[in-house]
Structures are given as structure tokens and as C-alpha cells.
Design a protein around this motif. Structure first.
Motif, PDB file in Angstrom:
ATOM      1  N   UNK A 170      -4.999  -1.739  -7.267  1.00  0.00           N
ATOM      2  CA  UNK A 170      -6.273  -1.366  -6.681  1.00  0.00           C
ATOM      3  C   UNK A 170      -6.236   0.149  -6.531  1.00  0.00           C
ATOM      4  N   UNK A 171      -6.751   0.849  -7.538  1.00  0.00           N
ATOM      5  CA  UNK A 171      -6.548   2.285  -7.677  1.00  0.00           C
ATOM      6  C   UNK A 171      -7.004   3.126  -6.511  1.00  0.00           C
ATOM      7  N   UNK A 173       7.906   7.720  -2.612  1.00  0.00           N
ATOM      8  CA  UNK A 173       6.562   7.150  -2.459  1.00  0.00           C
ATOM      9  C   UNK A 173       6.642   5.994  -1.456  1.00  0.00           C
ATOM     10  N   UNK A 174       6.445   6.336  -0.178  1.00  0.00           N
ATOM     11  CA  UNK A 174       6.565   5.333   0.870  1.00  0.00           C
ATOM     12  C   UNK A 174       5.435   4.308   0.774  1.00  0.00           C
ATOM     13  N   UNK A 175       5.695   3.120   1.273  1.00  0.00           N
ATOM     14  CA  UNK A 175       4.688   2.062   1.229  1.00  0.00           C
ATOM     15  C   UNK A 175       4.801   1.180   2.465  1.00  0.00           C
ATOM     16  N   UNK A 176       3.732   0.451   2.713  1.00  0.00           N
ATOM     17  CA  UNK A 176       3.714  -0.550   3.776  1.00  0.00           C
ATOM     18  C   UNK A 176       3.259  -1.870   3.161  1.00  0.00           C
ATOM     19  N   UNK A 177       3.647  -2.975   3.794  1.00  0.00           N
ATOM     20  CA  UNK A 177       3.277  -4.299   3.308  1.00  0.00           C
ATOM     21  C   UNK A 177       1.967  -4.724   3.967  1.00  0.00           C
ATOM     22  N   UNK A 178       0.925  -4.879   3.155  1.00  0.00           N
ATOM     23  CA  UNK A 178      -0.366  -5.321   3.682  1.00  0.00           C
ATOM     24  C   UNK A 178      -0.361  -6.810   4.001  1.00  0.00           C
ATOM     25  N   UNK A 179       0.213  -7.595   3.093  1.00  0.00           N
ATOM     26  CA  UNK A 179       0.223  -9.041   3.307  1.00  0.00           C
ATOM     27  C   UNK A 179       1.281  -9.688   2.421  1.00  0.00           C
ATOM     28  N   UNK A 228       0.856  -1.182   0.000  1.00  0.00           N
ATOM     29  CA  UNK A 228       0.000   0.000   0.000  1.00  0.00           C
ATOM     30  C   UNK A 228       0.896   1.237   0.000  1.00  0.00           C
ATOM     31  N   UNK A 229       0.797   2.031  -1.079  1.00  0.00           N
ATOM     32  CA  UNK A 229       1.635   3.208  -1.248  1.00  0.00           C
ATOM     33  C   UNK A 229       0.924   4.451  -0.726  1.00  0.00           C
ATOM     34  N   UNK A 230       1.725   5.454  -0.382  1.00  0.00           N
ATOM     35  CA  UNK A 230       1.141   6.728   0.050  1.00  0.00           C
ATOM     36  C   UNK A 230       0.528   7.473  -1.134  1.00  0.00           C
TER      37      UNK A 230
END
Length: 305
Positions: A84-85, A119-125, A57-59
Motif C-alpha cells: 500500500x504505497x 527502516x523501522x516498522x510497526x505491526x498494524x495487524x 507499516x514502515x517509516x
């Protein structure tokens, strides 16, 4: 309404030997493809071959073509991407054959951290699909196809006769094999989405075949003095315009989906596009002529009544 072809008088049954030759080639190719898929020698997707799926999931929104280019530049050429826009989410799927000894999820995160530093992001799964699960999915897909064909035979046998049910099932099986064989030759990836398209195709092909069979059944009652071959020819000619218009309508929808529907929809829509073309061919040149091969049906010299 608009009549595309008008009245036709084409001898379809007279061309059945040529049609069977073409169909036989497609069926043999499809059977070879099935054997290769079972051996794991085909281009199997992550669902069947195993691999890793990472959802990020990106910022800020990230363009899927830029993400794909970043992965390809870093060596992950066969990675599958789905966006997933609304939530700026990106799903990355990498087959086991593409992975190396390091953790593939960590490699994907490292690539995006390097290529998109702002563009920071986190890992959803993160999901690992092993070879055992892939084999189980292959078996489940095969069971789904077998059950669908059994249902076809039972439905058509109850609705018409047993020979109609067997002919419809064989024609539908022919369509599925033709598509699988073509995808194997083109080295297209076989995924669960393709299996979904094949089951959708089976339903479409069955519907088209039932329309032809229904007219054949009506003509068998109304044209008792004609040979069964002539009766089947007449029935196909009577519904030919409807068959072509229906298939053409579906094709006109699938062409833009195939050309401009994106990476995710391309193979799915291509499967349906080729399947509709083959299914239309089989409804006329495979399913109907198979009725003449049923034991106890003398064919062109059969006099009814």
C-alpha cells in the motif's frame, strides 16, 4: 464502422463433434481439479488452506521485490506480498503448509528487522486463518458459484426458453472448469481472488452467449423453412465479427495486466485472459450446438413451420 471479417459462411455445427471432444477433455480436467481442490491436494491459497497474514507499516517506502527476496532467502518462498504505497504498508500472507512450529508472524518481523535495519516498522495487524475457516470459505465459494449458475438458468429461461438457459449454464460451467483445470495443471494458487475472477468470467461468458442466442432466436422466427442447424449456423456467422472484436478488445487490456500488472494482479488477469479465450470458443462451439441436443430437437432435418 470497421468490419473485421465481413460476411462469413462457416459450418460451425458441422464441426461440433471435434469441438465437443476438445471441450470434453477440458471438462474432465476441470472435474479432476475440483476433486483435488476438495481433497486439499491442489495448490490452495491462504484463504482456503489456512495460514498467517501480517500487515506492517514502515517509516520509509520499501520495494516489494526487495521484501520478497528477503523472505525467499530466509525460507518463506511461497509468501504473498501486497503493498500500500501511500502509507508505506506491506501485507505478508504465508500459507499454513509453509509455516513451521515457531510463530510465523514473529519470523516475518525478525526477517525484516534483520534485512532492513534502517527502516523501522510497526505491526498494524496479525491474522491467523485456521483450516476450519479455510473449509468454510471453500464451501461459501462453491455456494456462490452454484447460485450464479442457477441465476443464469432462470434468467435465460425467462428471456428465451428453458433449453437456452440450460445450454448457457452448461457453457458457462464449461468455461469455469476449463480455467480451473488449466490452473491445476500449471500449479497456480487457488485463492478467493481467483474465485472472483471466475465469477467475473461467468458474467462475461453469459453476455457473449446471450448475444449469439438472441440472433438465433430472431433467425428461428425469420428463417422458418430452414433446418435448425442451418439457422444456428447463420446466426453465429452474423455475430462472429462482433464476438471476435469484443473478445479481442478485452484481451488487449488483459495482456499488459498479465505481463506487467504485478504479482498481485497476475493470476487474476491470467484467469480472465484464458477465460475470455475459452468463453469465446464456448459461445460458438459449445452453447449453440447444445441447443441441437435438447430432447425433441431433431437437429439438421428439423423443418420449422
Amino acid at each position: 464502422m470497421l468490419e473485421i471479417l465481413g460476411k462469413t459462411n462457416i459450418d460451425f455445427m458441422g464441426k461440433r463433434k471435434i469441438a465437443f471432444l476438445i471441450s470434453g477433455m477440458m471438462v474432465v480436467l476441470g472435474l479432476i481439479a475440483l476433486v483435488q481442490i476438495a481433497r486439499g491436494a491442489a495448490n490452495l491459497g491462504i484463504d482456503f488452506a489456512g495460514g498467517t497474514a501480517v500487515q506492517l507499516k514502515f517509516e520509509q517506502p520499501v520495494r516489494i521485490d526487495e521484501a520478497r527476496k528477503a523472505l525467499e532467502t530466509s525460507g518463506l518462498v511461497d509468501a504473498e506480498l501486497q503493498e500500500f504505497g501511500q502509507d508505506n504498508k506491506l501485507l505478508v500472507r504465508v500459507k499454513a503448509s509453509t509455516t513451521i512450529e515457531e510463530k510465523i508472524a514473529e519470523r516475518v518481523m525478525g526477517i525484516f528487522a534483520k534485512e532492513f535495519p534502517n527502516n523501522k516498522f510497526v505491526v498494524d495487524s496479525t491474522t491467523e486463518i485456521g483450516p476450519t475457516i479455510g473449509k468454510k470459505l471453500q464451501q461459501d465459494a462453491l455456494v456462490a458459484v452454484v447460485i450464479s449458475f442457477a441465476g443464469i438458468i432462470l434468467y435465460i429461461a425467462a428471456r428465451f426458453e428453458l433449453r437456452f438457459g440450460v445450454a448457457a449454464a452448461l457453457a458457462t460451467f464449461h468455461d469455469v472448469l476449463a480455467v480451473i483445470g488449466t490452473f491445476y495443471i500449471l500449479d497456480k494458487e487457488i485463492t478467493l481472488l481467483i474465485v472472483t475472477a471466475l465469477l467475473t468470467l461467468a458474467g462475461y461468458s453469459l453476455t457473449d452467449t446471450v448475444v449469439v442466442f438472441d440472433r438465433i432466436r430472431e433467425n428461428l422466427k425469420l428463417r422458418r423453412r430452414e433446418s435448425e442447424e442451418a439457422t444456428i449456423n447463420a446466426a453465429i456467422n452474423q455475430v462472429l465479427s462482433r464476438t471476435i472484436v469484443t473478445s479481442l478488445t478485452v484481451v488487449l487490456v488483459l495482456i499488459p495486466l498479465t505481463l506487467a500488472g504485478g504479482e498481485v494482479l497476475h493470476d487474476f488477469s491470467l484467469t480472465l485472459l484464458w477465460g475470455v479465450i475459452v468463453g469465446t470458443f464456448s459461445s460458438v462451439f459449445v452453447a449453440s450446438p447444445l441447443l441441437l441436443l435438447w430432447p425433441g430437437t431433431p437437429g439438421r432435418l428439423l423443418k420449422r413451420g
